[in-house]
Design a protein around this motif. Structure first.
Motif, PDB file in Angstrom:
ATOM      1  N   GLN A   1       5.980   9.377  -2.276  1.00  0.00           N
ATOM      2  CA  GLN A   1       5.297   9.379  -0.985  1.00  0.00           C
ATOM      3  C   GLN A   1       3.974  10.138  -1.039  1.00  0.00           C
ATOM      4  O   GLN A   1       3.128   9.965  -0.168  1.00  0.00           O
TER       5      GLN A   1
ATOM      6  N   GLU B   1       3.337  -3.359  13.212  1.00  0.00           N
ATOM      7  CA  GLU B   1       2.071  -2.982  13.848  1.00  0.00           C
ATOM      8  C   GLU B   1       0.893  -3.405  12.975  1.00  0.00           C
ATOM      9  O   GLU B   1       0.968  -3.326  11.743  1.00  0.00           O
TER      10      GLU B   1
ATOM     11  N   LEU C   1      -9.560  -7.662   8.785  1.00  0.00           N
ATOM     12  CA  LEU C   1     -10.880  -7.786   8.174  1.00  0.00           C
ATOM     13  C   LEU C   1     -11.125  -9.238   7.763  1.00  0.00           C
ATOM     14  O   LEU C   1     -10.182  -9.980   7.521  1.00  0.00           O
TER      15      LEU C   1
ATOM     16  N   LYS D   1       1.818  -2.294   9.331  1.00  0.00           N
ATOM     17  CA  LYS D   1       2.915  -1.333   9.090  1.00  0.00           C
ATOM     18  C   LYS D   1       4.170  -1.990   9.619  1.00  0.00           C
ATOM     19  O   LYS D   1       4.207  -2.427  10.763  1.00  0.00           O
TER      20      LYS D   1
ATOM     21  N   ASP E   1       4.067  10.704   6.700  1.00  0.00           N
ATOM     22  CA  ASP E   1       4.865  11.008   5.502  1.00  0.00           C
ATOM     23  C   ASP E   1       3.951  11.370   4.334  1.00  0.00           C
ATOM     24  O   ASP E   1       4.228  12.291   3.570  1.00  0.00           O
TER      25      ASP E   1
ATOM     26  N   GLN F   1       3.832  -0.213   4.386  1.00  0.00           N
ATOM     27  CA  GLN F   1       2.476  -0.631   4.735  1.00  0.00           C
ATOM     28  C   GLN F   1       1.998  -1.641   3.694  1.00  0.00           C
ATOM     29  O   GLN F   1       2.135  -1.398   2.492  1.00  0.00           O
TER      30      GLN F   1
ATOM     31  N   ILE G   1      -2.719  -2.597  11.567  1.00  0.00           N
ATOM     32  CA  ILE G   1      -3.607  -1.436  11.399  1.00  0.00           C
ATOM     33  C   ILE G   1      -5.059  -1.887  11.443  1.00  0.00           C
ATOM     34  O   ILE G   1      -5.882  -1.337  12.150  1.00  0.00           O
ATOM     35  N   GLU G   2      -5.386  -2.907  10.648  1.00  0.00           N
ATOM     36  CA  GLU G   2      -6.765  -3.408  10.679  1.00  0.00           C
ATOM     37  C   GLU G   2      -6.793  -4.878  10.280  1.00  0.00           C
ATOM     38  O   GLU G   2      -5.928  -5.360   9.541  1.00  0.00           O
TER      39      GLU G   2
ATOM     40  N   LEU H   1       0.794  -1.215   0.000  1.00  0.00           N
ATOM     41  CA  LEU H   1       0.000   0.000   0.000  1.00  0.00           C
ATOM     42  C   LEU H   1       0.836   1.280   0.000  1.00  0.00           C
ATOM     43  O   LEU H   1       0.450   2.269  -0.588  1.00  0.00           O
ATOM     44  N   TYR H   2       1.968   1.249   0.681  1.00  0.00           N
ATOM     45  CA  TYR H   2       2.707   2.502   0.811  1.00  0.00           C
ATOM     46  C   TYR H   2       4.122   2.255   1.305  1.00  0.00           C
ATOM     47  O   TYR H   2       4.341   1.395   2.158  1.00  0.00           O
ATOM     48  N   VAL H   3       5.064   3.002   0.776  1.00  0.00           N
ATOM     49  CA  VAL H   3       6.438   2.967   1.281  1.00  0.00           C
ATOM     50  C   VAL H   3       6.813   4.403   1.647  1.00  0.00           C
ATOM     51  O   VAL H   3       6.688   5.315   0.834  1.00  0.00           O
ATOM     52  N   SER H   4       7.247   4.601   2.882  1.00  0.00           N
ATOM     53  CA  SER H   4       7.541   5.964   3.343  1.00  0.00           C
ATOM     54  C   SER H   4       8.910   6.426   2.845  1.00  0.00           C
ATOM     55  O   SER H   4       9.660   5.666   2.243  1.00  0.00           O
TER      56      SER H   4
ATOM     57  N   VAL I   1       9.062   3.050   6.760  1.00  0.00           N
ATOM     58  CA  VAL I   1       7.887   2.222   7.062  1.00  0.00           C
ATOM     59  C   VAL I   1       7.306   1.680   5.758  1.00  0.00           C
ATOM     60  O   VAL I   1       7.220   2.413   4.764  1.00  0.00           O
TER      61      VAL I   1
ATOM     62  N   GLY J   1     -13.460 -12.299  -2.318  1.00  0.00           N
ATOM     63  CA  GLY J   1     -14.349 -11.447  -3.078  1.00  0.00           C
ATOM     64  C   GLY J   1     -15.727 -12.023  -3.289  1.00  0.00           C
ATOM     65  O   GLY J   1     -16.496 -11.526  -4.085  1.00  0.00           O
TER      66      GLY J   1
END
Lengths: 205, 293
Positions: free
Chosen positions: B87, A194, A199, A166, B74, A144, A196-197, A126-129, A142, A204
């Motif tokens: 980001q 960590e 579910l 995360k 971020d 995600q 986050i959620e 989902l995301y790379v900081s 971080v 599907g």
């Protein structure tokens, strides 16, 4: 004749790969400030997160020999900065309750899971900081991501969830010699994880 | 709440789904707050149709929700500053809206950082955004190494076996090499209430020294008035007490309950950001309080 030709082509392909990898090894490590720095080390960090998932699949598979599962625990621990990094876990039956374990405790708990088989599947990144420099000279970031967890008992799915996590990662400087020159490269380790959620997951349906 | 599974959808069906979803989720927000955000469904539709990675078969509303969610601080800062970096996960949407003017891109980006279920005064919000963008020519940018922002972390501790909430004020420190760390700069809790109080009339008699300070027996029995026996220079240092309680084992950390970030970098303004953990198009780290300083 045909076999010889094939062998020559195979050797040429292998040689080109080897040559490529040797050349790649001779490349200096991207340094902070280089445009490649974040991409290069983020990719390594993502790979480490995936490796952890692969080890967990082995650790929890009761059909595999004990020795292999213990080896997987040791290898998984090597991915972490220390054995004391915190790993938070959650359960779909009570999503408000989250418990943390130190990395070595977490892996030991996973080895004792009562499922006969566990599948951990990487669903999405989902995301790379950014990577942030710490006062200790290490870089911190971080990642995600979402993972599908599925535990089997008696050949049937006994538990499954989709968890978004995360994962903090740490880059430690490491002096190496490249082409006879001393260079700073960065070793990538996993740190705290960590939740986050959590579910329910149902393909599907 | 609108949650759709990842499905293979035609463009037309995606439009219907997104429109329905936004209709339910955002209508209240449109009415109440920032006027320009009424364009959201159009933006999202354009984004769905024109973004190659989204328009492919497997990527639908689920991924769009993830893209819009402000995932980490971020991400929040990159959006607030309108950084053109990976980001900033909102820049794809801005690209699809074909807004080329940097100031306009930043304005739109900041508007999407507001939590929609708060009662915003659109004039106040516009004024705030103008302060961010017009100040000092190129505008004001947030940075982790700024000294005028902090995290307010609400924790659960146990004091002598009893659960107590403690708020830690955490700030960042940056050294001369650019290395950063967080530190605890302040603390608030009801456990420190007894450190303060009015000095009453109680005192230690002027001849106490002649009796080898035997009066101290009475002083320390009189716990409620203990502050009366201290000098005028007395000032409670909560952090010192906190360290003492931790070191003596009377205070034990249990867990972090929640946290928020308070930003004071914009002259005249203060805003609070916290993580809204829910499945919606207005989730993640969002501004939920804005005040004039």
């Amino acid at each position: 004749m045909r076999n010889n030709k094939m062998a020559v082509i195979a050797i040429a392909i292998i040689a080109s790969f080897l040559g490529g990898s040797l050349l790649a090894k001779a490349q200096p490590c991207p340094q902070p400030g280089d445009s490649l720095f974040i991409h290069y080390y983020s990719d390594i960090a993502k790979k480490k997160v995936q490796d952890l998932g692969d080890y967990l699949s082995i650790i929890t598979d009761r059909k595999r020999p004990d020795e292999m599962r213990r080896e997987a625990v040791n290898n998984a621990l090597l991915l972490f900065l220390t054995n004391n990094e915190l790993v938070w876990v959650s359960n779909i039956r009570d999503t408000t309750r989250r418990v943390s374990y130190k990395a070595y405790e977490y892996l030991r708990q996973m080895r004792l899971l009562s499922y006969e088989k566990v599948e951990i599947e990487w669903v999405s990144l989902l995301y790379v900081s950014e990577l942030h420099l710490g006062t200790d000279g290490n870089y911190y970031g971080v990642i995600q991501f979402s993972q599908k967890f599925r535990g089997y008992s008696d050949g049937r799915v006994a538990y499954e969830d989709l968890t978004t996590k995360k994962n903090s990662v740490v880059l430690k400087p490491n002096q190496v010699f490249l082409s006879g020159k001393e260079e700073t490269c960065w070793d990538v380790y996993l740190s705290d994880i960590e939740v986050i959620e959590t579910l329910p997951f149902s393909d599907g349906k | 709440m609108c949650i759709y599974p990842t499905l293979k959808l035609s463009k037309r069906y995606r439009l219907v789904m997104v429109s329905n979803c936004l209709g339910k989720n955002l209508s209240a927000w449109y009415r109440a707050t920032i006027k320009t955000v009424f364009l959201l469904p159009i933006f999202l539709f354009v984004y769905l149709i024109h973004t190659p990675s989204v328009a492919c078969a497997q990527v639908t509303v689920d991924q769009l929700r993830h893209t819009i969610r402000v995932k980490l601080l971020d991400d929040f800062i990159a959006r607030f500053n309108n950084y053109n970096t990976p980001q900033n996960s909102f820049r794809m949407i801005l690209d699809s809206m074909h807004v080329s003017n940097e100031a306009e891109r930043r304005k739109t980006s900041i508007k999407f950082l507001f939590r929609r279920d708060q009662k915003w005064d659109s004039l106040v919000v516009s004024s705030f955004i103008d302060s961010v963008i017009s100040n000092r020519g190129s505008g004001i940018f947030l940075n982790l190494s700024d000294t005028n922002w902090y995290a307010d972390v609400n924790c659960d501790f146990q004091l002598d076996g009893q659960s107590k909430q403690v708020r830690l004020i955490m700030r960042t420190f940056t050294d001369s090499l650019g290395g950063m760390k967080w530190y605890i700069s302040g603390i608030e809790s009801t456990i420190f209430d007894q450190l303060n109080g009015k000095a009453g009339g109680a005192f230690i008699a002027p001849i106490a020294h002649e009796l080898d300070f035997l009066a101290l027996q009475k002083v320390f029995d009189d716990k409620n008035n203990i502050i009366s026996y201290l000098g005028e220079e007395y000032s409670a240092d909560k952090l010192s007490v906190f360290v003492f309680l931790l070191k003596t084992g009377r205070l034990k950390f249990k867990k972090v309950l929640d946290n928020q970030f308070i930003f004071c970098q914009i002259p005249g303004w203060k805003f609070a950001v916290r993580d809204f953990k829910e499945d919606s198009y207005n989730a993640g780290l969002l501004i939920y309080e804005l005040s004039i300083r």
